[in-house]
Design an enzyme around this catalytic site. Structure first.
Site, PDB file in Angstrom:
ATOM      1  N   GLN A 112       0.803  -1.221   0.000  1.00 48.19           N
ATOM      2  CA  GLN A 112       0.000   0.000   0.000  1.00 48.19           C
ATOM      3  C   GLN A 112       0.838   1.275   0.000  1.00 48.19           C
ATOM      4  OE1 GLN A 112      -2.686  -1.704   3.311  1.00 48.19           O
ATOM      5  NE2 GLN A 112      -4.093  -0.455   2.119  1.00 48.19           N
ATOM      6  N   ARG A 164       3.525  -0.027  13.108  1.00 47.46           N
ATOM      7  CA  ARG A 164       3.274  -1.328  12.495  1.00 47.46           C
ATOM      8  C   ARG A 164       3.432  -1.215  10.980  1.00 47.46           C
ATOM      9  NH1 ARG A 164      -2.205  -4.069  10.875  1.00 47.46           N
ATOM     10  NH2 ARG A 164      -1.463  -6.140  10.367  1.00 47.46           N
ATOM     11  N   HIS A 199       0.992  -9.272   4.379  1.00 43.68           N
ATOM     12  CA  HIS A 199      -0.186  -8.402   4.290  1.00 43.68           C
ATOM     13  C   HIS A 199      -0.674  -8.402   2.838  1.00 43.68           C
ATOM     14  CE1 HIS A 199      -2.305  -4.890   6.465  1.00 43.68           C
ATOM     15  NE2 HIS A 199      -2.889  -5.005   5.298  1.00 43.68           N
ATOM     16  N   ASN A 247      -1.888 -11.091   8.051  1.00 46.78           N
ATOM     17  CA  ASN A 247      -2.917 -10.091   8.246  1.00 46.78           C
ATOM     18  C   ASN A 247      -4.236 -10.583   7.665  1.00 46.78           C
ATOM     19  OD1 ASN A 247      -3.685  -7.231   8.948  1.00 46.78           O
ATOM     20  ND2 ASN A 247      -4.298  -7.287   6.800  1.00 46.78           N
ATOM     21  N   GLU A 248      -5.253 -10.655   8.494  1.00 48.48           N
ATOM     22  CA  GLU A 248      -6.634 -10.887   8.071  1.00 48.48           C
ATOM     23  C   GLU A 248      -6.825 -12.058   7.099  1.00 48.48           C
ATOM     24  OE1 GLU A 248      -8.095  -7.151   6.562  1.00 48.48           O
ATOM     25  OE2 GLU A 248      -8.024  -6.206   8.526  1.00 48.48           O
ATOM     26  N   ASN A 270      -8.260  -6.193  14.137  1.00 44.21           N
ATOM     27  CA  ASN A 270      -8.520  -5.100  13.199  1.00 44.21           C
ATOM     28  C   ASN A 270     -10.026  -4.891  13.140  1.00 44.21           C
ATOM     29  OD1 ASN A 270      -5.792  -5.369  12.695  1.00 44.21           O
ATOM     30  ND2 ASN A 270      -6.035  -6.131  10.599  1.00 44.21           N
ATOM     31  N   TYR A 300     -13.267  -2.319  11.818  1.00 45.48           N
ATOM     32  CA  TYR A 300     -13.698  -1.172  11.022  1.00 45.48           C
ATOM     33  C   TYR A 300     -15.188  -0.881  11.070  1.00 45.48           C
ATOM     34  CZ  TYR A 300      -9.101  -0.824   8.986  1.00 45.48           C
ATOM     35  OH  TYR A 300      -7.750  -0.645   8.829  1.00 45.48           O
ATOM     36  N   GLU A 343      -5.599  -2.362  13.939  1.00 46.30           N
ATOM     37  CA  GLU A 343      -6.112  -1.440  12.916  1.00 46.30           C
ATOM     38  C   GLU A 343      -7.473  -0.929  13.361  1.00 46.30           C
ATOM     39  OE1 GLU A 343      -6.359  -2.858   8.858  1.00 46.30           O
ATOM     40  OE2 GLU A 343      -4.396  -3.836   9.013  1.00 46.30           O
ATOM     41  N   TRP A 348      -5.245   3.118  11.728  1.00 46.11           N
ATOM     42  CA  TRP A 348      -5.032   2.833  10.313  1.00 46.11           C
ATOM     43  C   TRP A 348      -5.511   4.058   9.555  1.00 46.11           C
ATOM     44  CZ3 TRP A 348      -2.396  -0.895   7.870  1.00 46.11           C
ATOM     45  CH2 TRP A 348      -2.429  -0.841   6.469  1.00 46.11           C
ATOM     46  N   GLU A 406      -5.505   1.879  -1.456  1.00 47.02           N
ATOM     47  CA  GLU A 406      -6.545   1.181  -0.698  1.00 47.02           C
ATOM     48  C   GLU A 406      -7.106   0.012  -1.529  1.00 47.02           C
ATOM     49  OE1 GLU A 406      -7.402   0.856   2.342  1.00 47.02           O
ATOM     50  OE2 GLU A 406      -9.252  -0.232   1.932  1.00 47.02           O
ATOM     51  N   TRP A 407      -6.225  -0.906  -1.907  1.00 48.96           N
ATOM     52  CA  TRP A 407      -6.588  -2.151  -2.585  1.00 48.96           C
ATOM     53  C   TRP A 407      -7.532  -1.889  -3.763  1.00 48.96           C
ATOM     54  CZ3 TRP A 407      -2.740  -4.790  -1.049  1.00 48.96           C
ATOM     55  CH2 TRP A 407      -2.296  -4.731   0.264  1.00 48.96           C
TER      56      TRP A 407
HETATM   57  C1  PNW Z   1      -7.936  -3.972   6.053  1.00 47.57           C
HETATM   58  N1  PNW Z   1     -13.855  -5.106   3.715  1.00 47.57           N
HETATM   59  O1  PNW Z   1      -8.534  -4.645   5.000  1.00 47.57           O
HETATM   60  C2  PNW Z   1      -6.473  -4.092   5.711  1.00 47.57           C
HETATM   61  O2  PNW Z   1      -5.723  -4.768   6.678  1.00 47.57           O
HETATM   62  C3  PNW Z   1      -5.832  -2.801   5.321  1.00 47.57           C
HETATM   63  O3  PNW Z   1      -4.755  -3.101   4.488  1.00 47.57           O
HETATM   64  C4  PNW Z   1      -6.842  -1.888   4.664  1.00 47.57           C
HETATM   65  O4  PNW Z   1      -6.251  -0.732   4.134  1.00 47.57           O
HETATM   66  C5  PNW Z   1      -7.878  -1.544   5.705  1.00 47.57           C
HETATM   67  O5  PNW Z   1      -8.482  -2.711   6.209  1.00 47.57           O
HETATM   68  C6  PNW Z   1      -8.980  -0.617   5.218  1.00 47.57           C
HETATM   69  O6  PNW Z   1      -9.753  -1.234   4.253  1.00 47.57           O
HETATM   70  C7  PNW Z   1      -9.875  -4.693   4.751  1.00 47.57           C
HETATM   71  O7  PNW Z   1     -14.212  -4.913   2.543  1.00 47.57           O
HETATM   72  C8  PNW Z   1     -10.272  -4.564   3.454  1.00 47.57           C
HETATM   73  O8  PNW Z   1     -14.696  -5.434   4.592  1.00 47.57           O
HETATM   74  C9  PNW Z   1     -11.587  -4.691   3.105  1.00 47.57           C
HETATM   75  C10 PNW Z   1     -12.514  -4.954   4.085  1.00 47.57           C
HETATM   76  C11 PNW Z   1     -12.114  -5.075   5.424  1.00 47.57           C
HETATM   77  C12 PNW Z   1     -10.793  -4.953   5.745  1.00 47.57           C
END
Ligand code: PNW
Length: 470
Positions: A16, A74, A119, A163-164, A305, A307, A372, A416, A423-424
């Site tokens: 990233q 991190r 990651h 990671n995840e 993590n 969100y 995160e 984070w 952002e992917w």
């Molecule tokens: C995490 N979703 O990923 C990652 O660990 C980070 O690299 C990323 O930047 C961050 O969250 C914010 O997105 C996710 O779609 C990516 O639910 C997508 C999801 C959740 C976490």
């Protein structure tokens, strides 16, 4: 009041931020391939080819870290920067030098590194051999992990293996929206999750048998989950659906590592019911072999993590064999919850506290690092990001209450992200940084957001309290 030695951090991930996708001897990863193939898999076909150019601008990142006053940083190692074909047959010394400098500069500035080994960026050479779907990947990952402990472990004391795994498995193999972009619903995600757990466990055992005594560090894996509540709180069907939703997200990984050493019974029984209906021989959810090192107990702390949240409704009896119909539950966004940035991301800071309590109750009260947590923005840049400021303030307040009132053993909080970054699948459109990055300029200028200044002041207040208490 936060406990003494509380970790105040921020995070990033190699793909990233680093750029330098083929600089020196770096090998390609599945995200290089995924972005380069075009076709709109990533917003406007953005890629991490340059990103924040942290491969060349590390010292700018360090300035940001120091400006925030972080106690911890991190970041992740790009596997294919260290080992271009994924194996220890060939080591890229330039990659080793890069991470050595990052680690040494941090320590010289009194900032402790927390290092993620993986990651999302599998070396393409390993993907070409089947990647996470093959059982052999566990041993290959273990060799990579040992190489990292051996090379950096004299200085790194906090390790995250993976990671995840949930996101890797679900977004990479169920939905196909993350690299490698395979869409084999209802099958591959379970296999990938399984091999990721096996790989993590191997790497944890290696640390404990070969390095722990000498190096004295701790190893875990980062797990993410939505918080979930019933759509209709008086419906017993929706309440049961919440249990299934959590079984198929967080419990999928916490039961093996923290609770029983195996998948949640609820998850297995749901899948097996569908297996029978669909005429599968055996289960799509693999079994752990007794001949392999145990999975249970392979985490020295809990890395969380968090969100977002969902309202969950019962959805039994849907046709097909996708994960969603296996669990017979679907999560929806409550229209009263504020959406930040992208549509998947609704923010309910109070739910962080509930998730922390859920982990305390189900995982035997582990030491938890929130590795995160953050707030996304899209659209015109506003350095005066008051909404994000409010989000962090509320979230940190919830963490404090979880510690003080609920007795949750939280050891640290990592925002984070340090920087706006790639952002992917959303490319550079979605910004999570405490620092703005100008992606239109070759210098990739970093400018602190108001949220960065406020986070810095929260940290400095904490540091003063600690000083006066001693
Ligand atoms: C995490 N979703 O990923 C990652 O660990 C980070 O690299 C990323 O930047 C961050 O969250 C914010 O997105 C996710 O779609 C990516 O639910 C997508 C999801 C959740 C976490």
């Amino acid at each position: 009041m936060f406990p003494t030695q509380f970790a105040w951090g921020a995070g990033t991930a190699a793909y990233q931020i680093e750029g330098g996708w083929n600089k020196d001897d770096k090998g390609p990863s599945i995200w290089d391939t995924f972005c380069h193939k075009g076709g709109g898999h990533v917003f406007e076909d953005h890629s991490g080819d340059i990103a924040c150019n942290s491969y060349e601008l590390w010292e700018e990142d360090l300035k940001c870290i120091l400006q925030l006053g972080l106690t911890h940083y991190r970041f992740s190692l790009a596997w294919s920067r260290l080992l271009p074909d994924g194996t220890t047959n060939h080591v890229n010394e330039k990659g080793v030098q890069y991470y050595n400098k990052v680690i040494n500069d941090l320590l010289a500035s009194n900032v402790l590194p927390m290092v993620t080994l993986y990651h999302f960026d599998l070396p393409q050479a390993l993907q070409d051999q089947g990647g996470w779907k093959t059982p052999e990947i566990a041993g290959i990952f273990d060799s990579y992990a040992r190489f990292c402990y051996e090379t950096f472990g004299d200085r790194v004391k906090l390790w995250i293996t993976l990671n995840e795994p949930f996101v890797c498995a679900k977004l990479g193999y169920e939905d196909g929206i993350f690299a490698p972009g395979e869409k084999q619903p209802g099958i591959s995600a379970y296999l990938v999750g399984h091999n990721m757990l096996r790989a993590h466990a191997r790497a944890w055992h290696s640390y404990h048998t070969l390095y722990k005594e000498k190096q004295g560090g701790a190893v875990s894996l980062a797990l993410n989950s939505d918080w979930a509540e019933p759509l209709n709180p008086t419906s017993s069907d929706d309440i049961a659906a919440v249990k299934r939703y959590l079984a198929f997200s967080i419990d999928w990984f916490t039961w093996p590592v923290f609770v029983t050493g195996d998948y949640p019974e609820l998850m297995r029984s749901c899948i097996e019911v569908r297996d029978k209906e669909l005429g599968y021989q055996g289960s799509r959810l693999p079994r752990f072999s007794k001949d392999e090192p145990s999975i249970l107990g392979t985490a020295d702390f809990f890395s969380l993590n968090y969100y977002t949240s969902r309202k969950v409704k019962d959805e039994g009896g849907r046709p097909g064999c996708r994960m969603r119909s296996d669990q017979g539950a679907v999560g929806v966004v409550d229209p009263t919850w504020p959406v930040c940035g992208v549509s998947w991301h609704v923010v309910v800071p109070g739910h962080l506290r509930r998730l922390l309590n859920y982990i305390k109750d189900t995982c035997n009260n582990p030491a938890i690092y929130i590795t995160e947590n953050g707030f996304s923005q899209v659209g015109p840049v506003d350095l005066d990001d008051v909404q994000r400021c409010g989000y962090y303030k509320d979230a940190i307040q919830e963490v404090e209450t979880a510690i003080k009132t609920d007795g949750v053993d939280v050891r640290g909080y990592f925002a984070w992200s340090l920087l706006d970054n790639f952002e992917w699948a959303d490319g550079f459109r979605v910004r999570f940084g405490l620092f703005h990055v100008d992606f239109t300029r070759p210098e990739r200028t970093r400018t602190i957001y108001r949220s960065g200044r406020e986070y810095a002041s929260i940290i400095s207040k904490y540091k003063t309290q600690i000083k006066t208490n001693n």
